[in-house]
Write a protein that holds these residues in place. Sequence first.
Motif, PDB file in Angstrom:
ATOM      1  N   ALA A 299     -15.502  21.027 -53.697  1.00 31.24           N
ATOM      2  CA  ALA A 299     -15.526  20.514 -52.327  1.00 31.24           C
ATOM      3  C   ALA A 299     -15.142  19.043 -52.282  1.00 31.24           C
ATOM      4  CB  ALA A 299     -16.915  20.718 -51.747  1.00 31.24           C
ATOM      5  N   ASN A 300     -14.833  18.600 -51.101  1.00 31.08           N
ATOM      6  CA  ASN A 300     -14.482  17.201 -50.890  1.00 31.08           C
ATOM      7  C   ASN A 300     -15.758  16.387 -50.628  1.00 31.08           C
ATOM      8  OD1 ASN A 300     -13.907  14.819 -49.505  1.00 31.08           O
ATOM      9  ND2 ASN A 300     -12.038  15.660 -48.608  1.00 31.08           N
ATOM     10  N   PRO A 301     -15.914  15.267 -51.325  1.00 35.92           N
ATOM     11  CA  PRO A 301     -17.147  14.475 -51.178  1.00 35.92           C
ATOM     12  C   PRO A 301     -17.442  14.088 -49.734  1.00 35.92           C
ATOM     13  CG  PRO A 301     -15.805  13.610 -52.961  1.00 35.92           C
ATOM     14  CD  PRO A 301     -15.000  14.688 -52.319  1.00 35.92           C
ATOM     15  N   VAL A 302     -16.403  13.823 -48.962  1.00 35.87           N
ATOM     16  CA  VAL A 302     -16.626  13.447 -47.562  1.00 35.87           C
ATOM     17  C   VAL A 302     -17.263  14.610 -46.802  1.00 35.87           C
ATOM     18  CG1 VAL A 302     -15.539  12.668 -45.428  1.00 35.87           C
ATOM     19  CG2 VAL A 302     -14.696  11.839 -47.633  1.00 35.87           C
ATOM     20  N   ASP A 303     -16.733  15.820 -47.056  1.00 38.80           N
ATOM     21  CA  ASP A 303     -17.306  16.999 -46.391  1.00 38.80           C
ATOM     22  C   ASP A 303     -18.753  17.225 -46.828  1.00 38.80           C
ATOM     23  OD1 ASP A 303     -14.869  17.361 -45.230  1.00 38.80           O
ATOM     24  OD2 ASP A 303     -14.176  18.868 -46.696  1.00 38.80           O
ATOM     25  N   ILE A 304     -18.977  17.078 -48.124  1.00 38.02           N
ATOM     26  CA  ILE A 304     -20.338  17.306 -48.627  1.00 38.02           C
ATOM     27  C   ILE A 304     -21.313  16.382 -47.913  1.00 38.02           C
ATOM     28  CG2 ILE A 304     -21.851  17.288 -50.659  1.00 38.02           C
ATOM     29  CD1 ILE A 304     -19.328  17.696 -52.387  1.00 38.02           C
ATOM     30  N   ALA A 305     -20.936  15.102 -47.829  1.00 41.13           N
ATOM     31  CA  ALA A 305     -21.825  14.128 -47.187  1.00 41.13           C
ATOM     32  C   ALA A 305     -22.047  14.486 -45.718  1.00 41.13           C
ATOM     33  CB  ALA A 305     -21.229  12.726 -47.311  1.00 41.13           C
ATOM     34  N   THR A 306     -20.971  14.832 -45.027  1.00 38.81           N
ATOM     35  CA  THR A 306     -21.085  15.150 -43.600  1.00 38.81           C
ATOM     36  C   THR A 306     -21.967  16.379 -43.380  1.00 38.81           C
ATOM     37  OG1 THR A 306     -18.766  14.507 -43.579  1.00 38.81           O
ATOM     38  CG2 THR A 306     -19.678  15.288 -41.509  1.00 38.81           C
ATOM     39  N   GLU A 307     -21.716  17.390 -44.180  1.00 40.92           N
ATOM     40  CA  GLU A 307     -22.487  18.625 -44.005  1.00 40.92           C
ATOM     41  C   GLU A 307     -23.953  18.441 -44.404  1.00 40.92           C
ATOM     42  OE1 GLU A 307     -20.556  22.154 -45.629  1.00 40.92           O
ATOM     43  OE2 GLU A 307     -18.607  21.290 -45.071  1.00 40.92           O
ATOM     44  N   ALA A 308     -24.171  17.588 -45.392  1.00 39.33           N
ATOM     45  CA  ALA A 308     -25.557  17.321 -45.802  1.00 39.33           C
ATOM     46  C   ALA A 308     -26.340  16.754 -44.624  1.00 39.33           C
ATOM     47  CB  ALA A 308     -25.585  16.351 -46.979  1.00 39.33           C
ATOM     48  N   ILE A 309     -25.676  15.880 -43.883  1.00 41.68           N
ATOM     49  CA  ILE A 309     -26.359  15.269 -42.741  1.00 41.68           C
ATOM     50  C   ILE A 309     -26.633  16.312 -41.660  1.00 41.68           C
ATOM     51  CG2 ILE A 309     -26.076  13.581 -40.878  1.00 41.68           C
ATOM     52  CD1 ILE A 309     -24.558  11.874 -43.028  1.00 41.68           C
ATOM     53  N   GLU A 310     -25.669  17.225 -41.451  1.00 43.81           N
ATOM     54  CA  GLU A 310     -25.898  18.317 -40.497  1.00 43.81           C
ATOM     55  C   GLU A 310     -27.127  19.126 -40.909  1.00 43.81           C
ATOM     56  OE1 GLU A 310     -24.523  18.703 -37.626  1.00 43.81           O
ATOM     57  OE2 GLU A 310     -23.401  16.873 -38.131  1.00 43.81           O
ATOM     58  N   GLN A 311     -27.157  19.446 -42.202  1.00 41.70           N
ATOM     59  CA  GLN A 311     -28.293  20.245 -42.671  1.00 41.70           C
ATOM     60  C   GLN A 311     -29.620  19.495 -42.490  1.00 41.70           C
ATOM     61  OE1 GLN A 311     -28.182  22.446 -46.455  1.00 41.70           O
ATOM     62  NE2 GLN A 311     -30.282  21.752 -46.846  1.00 41.70           N
ATOM     63  N   ALA A 312     -29.574  18.199 -42.792  1.00 42.18           N
ATOM     64  CA  ALA A 312     -30.800  17.406 -42.651  1.00 42.18           C
ATOM     65  C   ALA A 312     -31.297  17.453 -41.215  1.00 42.18           C
ATOM     66  CB  ALA A 312     -30.540  15.959 -43.083  1.00 42.18           C
ATOM     67  N   LYS A 313     -30.362  17.382 -40.267  1.00 39.60           N
ATOM     68  CA  LYS A 313     -30.750  17.454 -38.848  1.00 39.60           C
ATOM     69  C   LYS A 313     -31.416  18.792 -38.563  1.00 39.60           C
ATOM     70  CE  LYS A 313     -27.353  14.342 -36.853  1.00 39.60           C
ATOM     71  NZ  LYS A 313     -25.943  14.311 -36.455  1.00 39.60           N
ATOM     72  N   ALA A 314     -30.768  19.843 -39.044  1.00 39.51           N
ATOM     73  CA  ALA A 314     -31.280  21.185 -38.780  1.00 39.51           C
ATOM     74  C   ALA A 314     -32.651  21.405 -39.420  1.00 39.51           C
ATOM     75  CB  ALA A 314     -30.281  22.222 -39.277  1.00 39.51           C
TER      76      ALA A 314
END
Length: 439
Positions: free
Chosen positions: A162-177
Amino acid sequence: LADRLQSTMKKITGKGKVSEQDVKEMTREVRLALLEADVNFKVVKDLIKRIRERAVGQEVMESLTPGQQVIKVVKEELTALMGGEQSKIAVADRPPTVIMMVGLQGAGKTTTTGKLANHLRKNHNRTPLLAACDIYRPAAIDQLETLGQQLSMPVFSKGTDANPVDIATEAIEQAKAEHNDYVIIDTAGRLHVDNDLMDELEQIKTAVKPDEIFLVVDAMTGQDAVNVADSFNEQLDISGVVLTKLDGDTRGGAALSIKAVTDKPIKFAGTGEKLDGLEAFHPERMASRILGMGDVLSLIEKAQTNVDEKQAKELEEKMRTMSFTFDDFLEQMGQVKSMGPLEDLMAMIPGANKMKGLKNAQLDEKQLSHVEAIIQSMTKKERQDPSIMNASRKKRIAKGSGTSVSQVNRLLKQFNEMKKMMKQMTGMQKGKKGKSGMK
Ligand code: GDP
Ligand code: MG
């Protein structure tokens, strides 16, 4: 060289009068020690100039204890260079708060990610999510996941493709959820600062707009750490620095220059490989360490806050009238203990950190509890007047405390020596001016 500095410091501390020549001599030693501790040349030059100006100024020369005053000036200037204590971590208006960890390979980013998460939970009751953005080494993801398991904390990862930028972005989405209030992003490092690395980090930064960017630097790398800090700060405008591996024998001179060069605070110090090896960075302690003075001042302060003044006065009176007893001794020990683990205290004493076998040192915790047990096994009368001690009493005490007669004897001897010492000290205070017994 450090020893020379120490002896110069010692010499000057005791002086009732300090000449310009003394100051010159001392600042020369300080200068050498700092250069040897890897402090940036220019930083040293400015610092020495300020110290000299202050040391020959009124503040020092007109004080009652100019020698000590000079040392204080040196310490104050060093401390000021490193800024105040700033271990605060940002809190975003809307969670999650995002912390991005950056730094060279091996600096300690991944380890510090785990330590910070631990710190946030333990001291701030937070629920961090860790994001594995170092995709270049498969082991890096495993390492973070292992830390997550140890901490029972979630780790967000998408493998190495995966792309590190995507990983970081999605991690934040998950944290919100999942209602994680912090996301700590562990990023990749390189052996040297290079454009690819900086580009990637900039992209992550743009995408996630972190509330904090912590640069992790290895204190053992000395002057290099300063250059690294400078480049990362230029590119990423970091918010703070974590200086790792301060548990090693480095003097940590890099700490001084990092603040001076980047104007960013050092927020935390890494003090071990384990997850609890993270501490707020104390500029003042660092100043002492750099000077090789140990944490004398912190120790004194610690002792001051712990020993209640009234008790101290009473004790002084007892010492003067020689009515100091084993009961007082016991009380004293309680105070020493309330200052924290003895090992921590010992570590603050100059020179003591050089003693490898702290465990064998006189002030071993175990020995202390023996001492305590022995005193507790004494009768009231024995505590007040140890001179009545005879063989059968000693035997009884040894048995009662689970120690041996020779241990009891040793304590009695120490107690008597202590009393003798007190007598000398109080004698001196009265102005008799006996020999101090110091070498
Ligand atoms: P990264 O490449 O920046 O992620 O670095 P790591 O977190 O993998 O750490 C590299 C090595 O340094 C590991 O062996 C860690 O255990 C060690 N390390 C990290 N921080 C400290 C510290 O504060 N003290 C000590 N002694 N070792 C540390
Ligand atoms: Mg790593």
